[in-house]
Design a protein around this motif. Structure first.
Motif, PDB file in Angstrom:
ATOM      1  N   ASP A   1       1.545   7.410  -0.014  1.00 30.51           N
ATOM      2  CA  ASP A   1       0.383   6.541  -0.121  1.00 30.51           C
ATOM      3  C   ASP A   1       0.075   6.307  -1.602  1.00 30.51           C
ATOM      4  O   ASP A   1      -0.119   7.263  -2.364  1.00 30.51           O
ATOM      5  CB  ASP A   1      -0.822   7.163   0.579  1.00 30.51           C
ATOM      6  CG  ASP A   1      -1.997   6.211   0.628  1.00 30.51           C
ATOM      7  OD1 ASP A   1      -2.774   6.192  -0.342  1.00 30.51           O
ATOM      8  OD2 ASP A   1      -2.135   5.473   1.624  1.00 30.51           O
TER       9      ASP A   1
ATOM     10  N   SER B   1       0.799  -1.227   0.000  1.00 25.82           N
ATOM     11  CA  SER B   1       0.000   0.000   0.000  1.00 25.82           C
ATOM     12  C   SER B   1       0.830   1.275   0.000  1.00 25.82           C
ATOM     13  O   SER B   1       0.275   2.350  -0.212  1.00 25.82           O
ATOM     14  CB  SER B   1      -0.925   0.019   1.230  1.00 25.82           C
ATOM     15  OG  SER B   1      -0.152  -0.056   2.430  1.00 25.82           O
ATOM     16  N   SER B   2       2.130   1.171   0.229  1.00 23.97           N
ATOM     17  CA  SER B   2       2.929   2.381   0.378  1.00 23.97           C
ATOM     18  C   SER B   2       4.241   2.275  -0.381  1.00 23.97           C
ATOM     19  O   SER B   2       4.800   1.190  -0.564  1.00 23.97           O
ATOM     20  CB  SER B   2       3.225   2.654   1.861  1.00 23.97           C
ATOM     21  OG  SER B   2       2.024   2.814   2.595  1.00 23.97           O
TER      22      SER B   2
ATOM     23  N   ASP C   1      -2.522   5.064  -3.134  1.00 20.37           N
ATOM     24  CA  ASP C   1      -3.868   5.420  -3.598  1.00 20.37           C
ATOM     25  C   ASP C   1      -4.090   6.927  -3.630  1.00 20.37           C
ATOM     26  O   ASP C   1      -4.612   7.467  -4.607  1.00 20.37           O
ATOM     27  CB  ASP C   1      -4.910   4.753  -2.694  1.00 20.37           C
ATOM     28  CG  ASP C   1      -4.865   3.231  -2.800  1.00 20.37           C
ATOM     29  OD1 ASP C   1      -4.562   2.732  -3.890  1.00 20.37           O
ATOM     30  OD2 ASP C   1      -5.122   2.555  -1.778  1.00 20.37           O
ATOM     31  N   SER C   2      -3.688   7.614  -2.560  1.00 21.65           N
ATOM     32  CA  SER C   2      -3.983   9.049  -2.468  1.00 21.65           C
ATOM     33  C   SER C   2      -2.831   9.929  -2.930  1.00 21.65           C
ATOM     34  O   SER C   2      -3.039  11.093  -3.265  1.00 21.65           O
ATOM     35  CB  SER C   2      -4.344   9.410  -1.022  1.00 21.65           C
ATOM     36  OG  SER C   2      -3.225   9.200  -0.161  1.00 21.65           O
ATOM     37  N   GLY C   3      -1.622   9.399  -2.916  1.00 24.59           N
ATOM     38  CA  GLY C   3      -0.465  10.190  -3.283  1.00 24.59           C
ATOM     39  C   GLY C   3       0.026  11.114  -2.191  1.00 24.59           C
ATOM     40  O   GLY C   3       0.916  11.941  -2.422  1.00 24.59           O
ATOM     41  N   VAL C   4      -0.512  10.974  -0.982  1.00 22.98           N
ATOM     42  CA  VAL C   4      -0.118  11.830   0.136  1.00 22.98           C
ATOM     43  C   VAL C   4       1.286  11.439   0.603  1.00 22.98           C
ATOM     44  O   VAL C   4       1.587  10.254   0.793  1.00 22.98           O
ATOM     45  CB  VAL C   4      -1.122  11.712   1.293  1.00 22.98           C
ATOM     46  CG1 VAL C   4      -0.643  12.505   2.512  1.00 22.98           C
ATOM     47  CG2 VAL C   4      -2.494  12.182   0.848  1.00 22.98           C
TER      48      VAL C   4
END
Length: 898
Positions: free
Chosen positions: A124, A110-111, A126-129
Motif C-alpha cells: 500500500d 494506489s498500490s 500510503d501506509s506501506g503495509v
C-alpha cells in the motif's frame, strides 16, 4: 565583476550510444522528459546530456536495481536483494518501504505490486503495509498495471487484479510469455500467438500469425510494439494486425522497450539505451541499393533503385516489377528519376529516358543520355541530363531541342529545370541560370558552383547548392545565404514549407524563416534527388535503407534550455526556487532535451549581465563567488541562431565570519582587547613611574649624603691655612653641585614670593641658555595662597627646565595671568617638540605637572609638534582670606542641612 568560470566536466554530455553501464533493466520517464534507468550500480536520471546518480544525489543504495516505477514525483526502486525504496524526486529524500523477494514491479494508482517466483505481494503506497495477494506452487511469469488495474501471467493463465480481487482473463497452460497493460485491457503473447483482452468489452482477440513477441509495450492511441529477435515491429490494438516490421534502424537485441509521453519508442539493451523511433515512422528497405527514388503510381508506392524498379507489396516487403524491368533492360540498371506524365510514367535511368504507358504497360525509349531530373512545364516533359543540357518531350513523345536555352546554359550538366511566369530556372553544375523568355536575357547566380535545385515563392527565389547551402533572393533585394546544411540536393514543398534533401538528413525551411531545422531521426541518412515525394496528403523520404513518413514528423527547433540540477553546498537540488549557497561555489547542469542529434546545438551563459560566454559542455561550475544575488541566463545556439533564454537566480550567503552578528562580536572583542591593552599599558607605565621615582629618591639620598660629607670636610678645611681654605672652598663647590639639582628638582619656592621667584628663574635661564626669553606675569595685587604659588612655580619651573634641557629652542615664552576666577599659565617654545619618552610620562617634571593638575582638577593642555611645544595650565584662583568656590559650596550645603 570577475567570476572564475570553469567547464562543468563532472556532468559530461554523453551520446546515447556511449552509455557505459551494465545490466540496464528498467526505464521510466517523468513529465519533464527526464528518464530514470535502473542499472547494476543504482538508479540514474538521464536528461539527454547528463547521467545523475540518484545513489549520490538522493541517498539511494548503489547495488543492482532490478526494476523501477514512477508515480508523479515518487520513484520506486526494487533492488536485487529484495529491498524496495521510495524516492521523493522533489526533496530527493529516500527511504526503504519494504523487503521482499521479487524481480519486477507493477504500479497502480494506489498500490505497488512485486513479482516473486511463486507469489505476488501488494504494498500500500500510503501506509506501506505489505500483503500477499497471490501465492501458488505454479510459476509466476509477468505482471503489469495501468491506472487501477493490474494484470498477472502465471503458468496457469492470465489474470486481472482489481480492488484486491483476482479474476481470470484466460485460463490456459503457459510455458513462457509476457504481457503489457493498456488503458482498457491487456495485450499478451503466449503459446505462439498474440492476444488482446478488452476489460470494457470483455472480448478476446488473437493473431496466430505472430509466432514470436517479446518486450510488449503499449503506445497511444492504439499501437503495440514488440521485439522479434533483432527486429522491432508494430501492430494495431484494434485487430492486432501487423502494420510495420523492422522499424529499428539498427538491428539489435533489446531486453526492454519503452514508450514515453510523446510516443517515442526507446530500446533498452544490456548496456545501451537508445531511440528507436522518435515521432518519425519508418519502414525498412532491404534492397541493397545505394539510393532510392520514389513515385506513387496507381495507388502503389514505386521505388527506383540501382537495381531496377520495385513496388511496395506488403508491410516492409518490396517486389521487383519484372514486366517493367525486363522491357527497359535485361541487365541491371539504375533508376535516377520518376515523373508522372501524359497518363503514363517517365523513368530516368543511367541509360536514358523511358516512358511506360500504364494502361497498356508498353515501354518506349525516348532519349539516350543519363537522366538527372524531370519536370513538366506546359504539358511538356523537360529532361535534365548529365551532358546534353535540357531535352524537351511533347505529349507525342517527340524530342524538342531548345537551341536558345542550350546556348545560354553555362554547363550541359543540368540537375533541375523549373519555370515560373516568363522565367526559366536551370540548375547546372556551373550555377543557376535565370532566363527571361520574353527577350531571352540571362543572369547567372553562383558562377562555378553546383546548383542542384531552385524554387520560386511569392516572397522570392530559393537556390540549393551542393557545397554552399541554401540562398534566397527577395523579389526586391540581393542574394543572401541562409543558415542550412552545405550539401543540399532537392527542394520539395509540403504544407507551405520547403523540405530539403541533404547528405545529413531531411531539413525543414519554414515559411519566412532564415534557417532550416533538422527532422529528428534522419541525420544519419543521406537523401538524393527524387528521394522526397509528396503522395496525396503524405510526404515520404527514401534513404538507402529506409522509407520515412514525414507527414507528422517534428522538427528540431531551438527551444530554451532547462536547468536540470543545481549542486549547492554538496547537495543536489532538482527544485530551483529560493536557492541560497553557504559557500562561494555552485554547479549547474542544463539540457536542451535533444536525445537524438546531440551535436547540433551548443550552450551559452550570461552571468549578471556580464556578457554571453560559450559553454563547451551542458553545464558550468562557478567558484570564488562574492556574497550577494546572482542571475544566470542560459540559451541554445545553433548556426548563429539563438533560443529563448532560461533564467536561474540564487544567492550566495556571506560566510559566518563576515555576517553582521560576527562583525558586531569582532567590534566588541576589539573594544575589550583595546581596554585590556590600555589597562595593561597604564599599569606598566605606572609601575615604571614608581620604579623611576624610587630610583630618583635613592639617587637624591646618595647625592645628599655625599654633599653633607663634603660640607663637613669643607668646614674643617676652612679653619686652616690658605691652602686648606682653598681646598675647603673646592669641597663646598662640589657640595653645591650636588645640592643644586636636589633643590631645583623639587622646584621649591621657599619663602620667596611668586613674582620674585619667577624673576630669579628668568635670570637663571638667561645664565644657562642663549634663548630669547619673554616672561610676563599679570596677576596684579592678588594675594595668592602660598600652596597655589608653590604649585604654579613648580609647574613653571619643570616646563622651563625641560625646555632648556631638551627642546633646542631659540625662543621661550612664559605667561601667568589672572582671568576672572582662574590663573592661566602658558609656557611655549619653538623647539623640536616633546619626545615620545616624555609623552609617556617617563620624565619627573611632566609627571609632577600631571600630579599637580590632578590635585587641582585643573585643565592641562599640551600641544607638541616639530614646530615647538605649548603647555597651558589653568589653576583655580585661591586668594588669602577669600574662601574658594569649593569652600563656599561646602558652607552652603552645611547651612541647608542645618
Amino acid at each position: 565583476m570577475r567570476i572564475f568560470v570553469f567547464l562543468f566536466l563532472t556532468a559530461l554530455s554523453l551520446q546515447l550510444q556511449a552509455f557505459q553501464f551494465e545490466h540496464l533493466n528498467g526505464v521510466v520517464h517523468d513529465s519533464n522528459d527526464n528518464f530514470y534507468l535502473s542499472s547494476h550500480n543504482g538508479v540514474y536520471r538521464y536528461d539527454g546530456r547528463h547521467f545523475l546518480p540518484l545513489s549520490k544525489a538522493a541517498g539511494l543504495p548503489s547495488g543492482l536495481v532490478r526494476d523501477i516505477k514512477l508515480q508523479h514525483k515518487t520513484l520506486f526502486s526494487l533492488y536485487s536483494h529484495g529491498d524496495v525504496w521510495s524516492t521523493n524526486l522533489t526533496s530527493l529524500e529516500s527511504k526503504k518501504i519494504a523487503s521482499v523477494e521479487a524481480t519486477k514491479l507493477a504500479l497502480t494508482n494506489s498500490s505497488l505490486f512485486t513479482l516473486g517466483k511463486y507469489d505476488v505481494k501488494r504494498i500500500d503506497i500510503d501506509s506501506g503495509v505489505v500483503s500477499t495477494i497471490y501465492s501458488s506452487s505454479s510459476r509466476v511469469l509477468d505482471i503489469d498495471a495501468f491506472a487501477n488495474l493490474a494484470y498477472l501471467m502465471t503458468r496457469d493463465g492470465v489474470f486481472l487484479i482489481q480492488d484486491g480481487v483476482i479474476k481470470t482473463v484466460e485460463a490456459l497452460s503457459i510455458y513462457d510469455g509476457n504481457l503489457a497493460a493498456t488503458p482498457h485491457g491487456v495485450v499478451y503473447f503466449v503459446n505462439n500467438r498474440m492476444s488482446y483482452y478488452s476489460t470494457l468489452q470483455q472480448r478476446l482477440i488473437s493473431n496466430m500469425e505472430i509466432d514470436n513477441a517479446d518486450n510488449i509495450v503499449f503506445a497511444a492511441p492504439y499501437f503495440i510494439y514488440f521485439t522479434d529477435n533483432e527486429s522491432v515491429n508494430e501492430v494495431t490494438l484494434t485487430d492486432l494486425g501487423i502494420t510495420r516490421t523492422g522499424i529499428n534502424t539498427k538491428k539489435k537485441n533489446y531486453s526492454k522497450l519503452h514508450v514515453d509521453s510523446k510516443n517515442r519508442v526507446w530500446g533498452l539493451g544490456l548496456n545501451t539505451f537508445e531511440p528507436i523511433e522518435v515521432g518519425l515512422k519508418s519502414s525498412e528497405v532491404s534492397l541493397g541499393s545505394k539510393y532510392n527514388v520514389l513515385e506513387g503510381v496507381a495507388g502503389e508506392l514505386w521505388v527506383g533503385t540501382t537495381k531496377g524498379i520495385y513496388r511496395k507489396a506488403d508491410r516492409n516487403h518490396f517486389e521487383p516489377l519484372t514486366w517493367l524491368n525486363n522491357q527497359i533492360s535485361a541487365q541491371a540498371f539504375e533508376v535516377t528519376a520518376f515523373q508522372l506524365f501524359n497518363r503514363g510514367l517517365a523513368i530516368g535511368t543511367n541509360m536514358g529516358t523511358y516512358f511506360v504507358d500504364l494502361a497498356s504497360k508498353k515501354v518506349t525509349r525516348v532519349h539516350d543520355d543519363y537522366v538527372l531530373n524531370f519536370s513538366v512545364i506546359d504539358n511538356t516533359l523537360h529532361i535534365a541530363t548529365n551532358g546534353y543540357g535540357v531535352v524537351e518531350v511533347n505529349s507525342h513523345l517527340e524530342l524538342i531541342v531548345d537551341k536558345k536555352l542550350r546556348q545560354l546554359l553555362p554547363s550541359l550538366e543540368v540537375l533541375d529545370i523549373n519555370h515560373s511566369g516568363n522565367y526559366i530556372y536551370a540548375s547546372t553544375k556551373q550555377g543557376l541560370l535565370i532566363v527571361d523568355t520574353q527577350d531571352w536575357t540571362r543572369s547567372l547566380f553562383e558562377d562555378g558552383v553546383v546548383v542542384t535545385d531552385s524554387f520560386v515563392t511569392e516572397e522570392g527565389l530559393f537556390a540549393a547548392t551542393y557545397g554552399n547551402g541554401v540562398w534566397f533572393k527577395p523579389n526586391s533585394g540581393a542574394w543572401q545565404k541562409l543558415s542550412s546544411p552545405n550539401f543540399v540536393k532537392e527542394f520539395v514543398e509540403f504544407n507551405d514549407n520547403l523540405y530539403l534533401a541533404t547528405n545529413n538528413g531531411v531539413h525543414i525551411l519554414e515559411r519566412g524563416a532564415e534557417y532550416t531545422k533538422l527532422v529528428p531521426g534522419t541525420k544519419t541518412h543521406s537523401f538524393t534527388i527524387g528521394s522526397l515525394k509528396v503522395l496525396g496528403d503524405k510526404l515520404y523520404a527514401a534513404s538507402s535503407d529506409f522509407i520515412f513518413e514525414l507527414t507528422t514528423a517534428p522538427s528540431i527547433g531551438l527551444y530554451a534550455p532547462k536547468v536540470t540540477s543545481v549542486i549547492l553546498d554538496g547537495k543536489t537540488n532538482l527544485e530551483f526556487s529560493g536557492l541560497v549557497s553557504q559557500h562561494s561555489a555552485i554547479e549547474i547542469t542544463i539540457s536542451d532535451y535533444n536525445f537524438v542529434d546531440q551535436h547540433v546545438n551548443s550552450f551559452e551563459a550570461n552571468i549578471n549581465d556580464s556578457g554571453w560566454q560559450k559553454l563547451l559542455a551542458a553545464g558550468i561550475q562557478l567558484s570564488n563567488l562574492k556574497p550577494g544575488g546572482y542571475e544566470i541566463l542560459f540559451r541554445v545556439e545553433s548556426k548563429g541562431r539563438y533560443s529563448d533564454v532560461t533564467a536561474l537566480a540564487f544567492n550566495v550567503a556571506a560566510p559566518w565570519y563576515s555576517t553582521p552578528l560576527a562583525i558586531s562580536i569582532y567590534a566588541v572583542l576589539i573594544f575589550i582587547l583595546v581596554i585590556m591593552i590600555s589597562v595593561y599599558i597604564y599599569i606598566w607605565v605606572q609601575s615604571f613611574h614608581k620604579v623611576f621615582r624610587n630610583n630618583q629618591r635613592q639617587y637624591q639620598k646618595e647625592d645628599l649624603s655625599d654633599a653633607v660629607l663634603k660640607v663637613a670636610e669643607a668646614k674643617k678645611l676652612c679653619s686652616g691655612n690658605d691652602i686648606m681654605i682653598s681646598e675647603g672652598l673646592n669641597k663646598l663647590d662640589q657640595a653645591l653641585l650636588k645640592l643644586e639639582p636636589l633643590a631645583r628638582g623639587h622646584a621649591a619656592l621657599g619663602k620667596e614670593k611668586l613674582g620674585v621667584a619667577i624673576g630669579m628663574l628668568q635670570a637663571h635661564c638667561s645664565y644657562m641658555s642663549d634663548m630669547e626669553l619673554e616672561f610676563n606675569i599679570s596677576i596684579g595685587d592678588t594675594q595668592l595662597k602660598k600652596q597655589l604659588e608653590k604649585d604654579i612655580y613648580s609647574v613653571t619651573y619643570h616646563c622651563i627646565d625641560n625646555a632648556l634641557k631638551h627642546s633646542k629652542a631659540t625662543q621661550l615664552c612664559l605667561s601667568i595671568s589672572k582671568q576672572q576666577d582662574q590663573i592661566h599659565v602658558v609656557i611655549s617654545d619653538n623647539g623640536k617638540g616633546m619626545a615620545l619618552y616624555s609623552r609617556l610620562h617617563f620624565g619627573l617634571g611632566l609627571y609632577t605637572i600631571k600630579q599637580i593638575a590632578k590635585s587641582y582638577k585643573a585643565k592641562l593642555n599640551i600641544k607638541s609638534s616639530k614646530k615647538g611645544t605649548s603647555i597651558r595650565f589653568v589653576f583655580p584662583l585661591l586668594e588669602i582670606g577669600r574662601p574658594s568656590k569649593e569652600e563656599i559650596q561646602k558652607e552652603i550645603l552645611e547651612r541647608l542641612q542645618d
